[in-house]
Design an enzyme around this catalytic site. Sequence first.
Site, PDB file in Angstrom:
ATOM      1  N   ASN A  44      -0.047  10.993  43.551  1.00 31.74           N
ATOM      2  CA  ASN A  44      -1.685  10.741  43.680  1.00 31.74           C
ATOM      3  C   ASN A  44      -2.253  11.428  44.872  1.00 31.74           C
ATOM      4  O   ASN A  44      -2.119  11.208  46.013  1.00 31.74           O
ATOM      5  CB  ASN A  44      -1.554   9.252  43.859  1.00 31.74           C
ATOM      6  CG  ASN A  44      -2.883   8.435  44.035  1.00 31.74           C
ATOM      7  OD1 ASN A  44      -3.843   9.354  44.170  1.00 31.74           O
ATOM      8  ND2 ASN A  44      -2.964   7.334  44.139  1.00 31.74           N
TER       9      ASN A  44
ATOM     10  N   ARG B 250      -1.869  11.077  38.800  1.00 34.77           N
ATOM     11  CA  ARG B 250      -3.213  10.142  38.695  1.00 34.77           C
ATOM     12  C   ARG B 250      -4.458  11.109  38.867  1.00 34.77           C
ATOM     13  O   ARG B 250      -4.677  11.912  39.475  1.00 34.77           O
ATOM     14  CB  ARG B 250      -3.320   9.065  39.970  1.00 34.77           C
ATOM     15  CG  ARG B 250      -4.392   8.321  39.969  1.00 34.77           C
ATOM     16  CD  ARG B 250      -4.733   7.543  41.102  1.00 34.77           C
ATOM     17  NE  ARG B 250      -6.021   6.770  41.215  1.00 34.77           N
ATOM     18  CZ  ARG B 250      -6.680   6.627  42.296  1.00 34.77           C
ATOM     19  NH1 ARG B 250      -6.215   7.016  43.646  1.00 34.77           N
ATOM     20  NH2 ARG B 250      -7.633   5.872  42.013  1.00 34.77           N
TER      21      ARG B 250
ATOM     22  N   HIS C 283     -10.221   2.430  38.593  1.00 39.68           N
ATOM     23  CA  HIS C 283      -9.260   1.554  38.613  1.00 39.68           C
ATOM     24  C   HIS C 283      -8.383   1.151  37.302  1.00 39.68           C
ATOM     25  O   HIS C 283      -8.012   0.148  37.208  1.00 39.68           O
ATOM     26  CB  HIS C 283      -9.562   0.322  39.502  1.00 39.68           C
ATOM     27  CG  HIS C 283      -9.766   0.378  40.974  1.00 39.68           C
ATOM     28  ND1 HIS C 283     -10.952  -0.410  41.420  1.00 39.68           N
ATOM     29  CD2 HIS C 283      -9.421   1.172  41.951  1.00 39.68           C
ATOM     30  CE1 HIS C 283     -10.844  -0.238  42.819  1.00 39.68           C
ATOM     31  NE2 HIS C 283     -10.231   0.602  42.962  1.00 39.68           N
TER      32      HIS C 283
ATOM     33  N   ARG D 250     -17.692   0.366  51.035  1.00 38.57           N
ATOM     34  CA  ARG D 250     -19.044   0.536  49.860  1.00 38.57           C
ATOM     35  C   ARG D 250     -19.803  -0.551  49.926  1.00 38.57           C
ATOM     36  O   ARG D 250     -19.249  -1.764  49.614  1.00 38.57           O
ATOM     37  CB  ARG D 250     -18.167   0.981  48.653  1.00 38.57           C
ATOM     38  CG  ARG D 250     -17.564   2.512  48.652  1.00 38.57           C
ATOM     39  CD  ARG D 250     -16.991   2.837  47.529  1.00 38.57           C
ATOM     40  NE  ARG D 250     -16.024   3.708  47.420  1.00 38.57           N
ATOM     41  CZ  ARG D 250     -14.914   3.534  46.752  1.00 38.57           C
ATOM     42  NH1 ARG D 250     -14.687   2.577  45.752  1.00 38.57           N
ATOM     43  NH2 ARG D 250     -13.446   4.239  47.265  1.00 38.57           N
TER      44      ARG D 250
ATOM     45  N   GLU E 225       0.336   0.647  40.270  1.00 42.72           N
ATOM     46  CA  GLU E 225      -0.500   1.622  39.585  1.00 42.72           C
ATOM     47  C   GLU E 225       0.521   2.936  39.295  1.00 42.72           C
ATOM     48  O   GLU E 225       0.567   3.543  38.268  1.00 42.72           O
ATOM     49  CB  GLU E 225      -1.859   2.251  40.218  1.00 42.72           C
ATOM     50  CG  GLU E 225      -2.873   1.234  40.351  1.00 42.72           C
ATOM     51  CD  GLU E 225      -4.019   1.726  41.111  1.00 42.72           C
ATOM     52  OE1 GLU E 225      -3.633   1.201  42.478  1.00 42.72           O
ATOM     53  OE2 GLU E 225      -4.984   2.242  40.688  1.00 42.72           O
TER      54      GLU E 225
END
Length: 402
Positions: free
Chosen positions: A10, A94, A183, A244, A387
Site C-alpha cells: 500500500n 492497493r 475505501h 477533511r 483491507e
Amino acid sequence: MTPTRVLVLNSGSSSVKYQLIDMADRSRLAVGLAERIGEETSALHHEPLAGGGGKRERHGRLADHDAALEAVAEELAADGMGLDSPELAVIGHRVVHGGLKLTVPTLVDDAVLKEIERLIPVAPLHNPANVTGIRTAQRLRPDLPQVAVFDTAFHSAMPEHAARYAIDVETADAHRVRRYGFHGTSHAYVSRKAAELLGKDPSEVNLIVLHLGNGASASAVRGGRCEDTSMGLTPLEGLVMGTRSGDIDPAVVFHLGRVAGMSMDEVDELLNKRSGLLGLCGDNDMRQIRRRMAEGDAAARLAFDIYIHRLKKYIGAYYAVLGTVDAVVFTAGVGENSAPVREAAVAGLEELGLAVDGELNAAGGKEARLISPSYARVKVAVVPTDEELEIAEQSYALVASR
Ligand code: AMP
C-alpha cells in the site's frame, strides 16, 4: 510446490505499508511500514510474525519509493522470506483510483499502468505513489505477477443516478467529473463479513456500512452491490473526517477565494488537512476528543456533535435509498473502537428499528459481532475491516484462476 504467499503493498505519497500473507492459512508472516520517504528522518518498522525474532527498526533517509521497497525486500530476505522466494505467488497493490475502466482486480501490464497514470489528475495524491510502487516491485521481481486492486472498484456498480453530479453533462464528461467513491476494498470485505455474521448470503442482505477511520465513508449496499457511497470525485465528500470537512456548500470555495483571497491550493489544503474534527477542535483522534469531553471541553463536544449529526444524516439517507435495511455495520479505527460514537449515531432511531445494547456495545473485542438487542428489527454490528487480507484474497484468486 504451489506458491501461496502474497505480498500486499500500500504505497502512499510518503509511505509504504506492507504485509506478507500466506493464503494457505491466511496467516501474516510479516508486517511493516516505511514512513517519511524522501526526508532525512525516514524510518522502516518491520515485524516478522512467523518464527519470532521481534520488531526491527531502521532509521535514516530513504530517498524514494525505490529505496524504501529495496529496504523492505532486504528485511524480508533477512527473515528468509525475500522477494526471490519461490513461495511468493503474487504482489498485490492497493491502487486508489481505477476510474471507469479498471473496476476489477487487474493483472498489471503496460496498458494498465498507463491507465492508472492517466487518472492522476483525479487522484493527484495517491495514484503517482501507487504507480511508483508497482514499477519498483516489477523491477525487483520482473517475472512475478503484479495485481492492482482498486479502492474505487466496489463502487463502480453504483447506478448512474447516484454516480452523477447534477452539473452540465458535457463539462462533467470532458473532465471525468463524477462520483467514484473510495475505501471500496473495505466496504466490500466488511459487507461480506457482515452477511456471514447474519448467517446469510451477501445477495440476501441490505446494509449500511460505516467505515469510520481518520478518513470516513458510508455506503448503501443492496445484495452485495454498492448502491451509493458518501465519497465522490475525491475522498473529500461526505462524512466529517479526521481532517477533511466532508460535505460542504461548494460556494464556500468561491467565497473563500473572493472574500478571504485564498488560492485554490490554499482552500484545497484547508478542506483536506485543516478541517473535520481537527479544524473544529484541534484534535483529530476520537480518543482525545472523548477525553476532552469528559473534562467538559465545549469545542470537543461540539466537534463530536457535528460528527454524529452528519453520520445520522447518512444513516437516514441510506435507509431511504435502500427501503429496507438488515444491518448497520461499523468498521475502521473509530467504528471498531468507539462505543460512544456507535451509541450516539443510532440513538433516537428506534422507530426505524435500530437500537444498540449498552453492554454488548461496551464489550469490545477483535471479532465481528452484533451489538443490537435481540428484538431490534435492524441489527447493528461491528465488523473489523482488513483491507490487506482482501487485497491478498483478490490478488491470489486472480493468479490462481489463470
Ligand atoms: P484508521 O484510519 O481506521 O486507522 O482509524 C484511525 C482513527 O481511529 C484514529 O484517528 C482515532 O480517531 C480512531 N481510534 C483508534 N482507536 C480508537 C479507540 N480505542 N477509541 C476511539 N477511537 C479510536
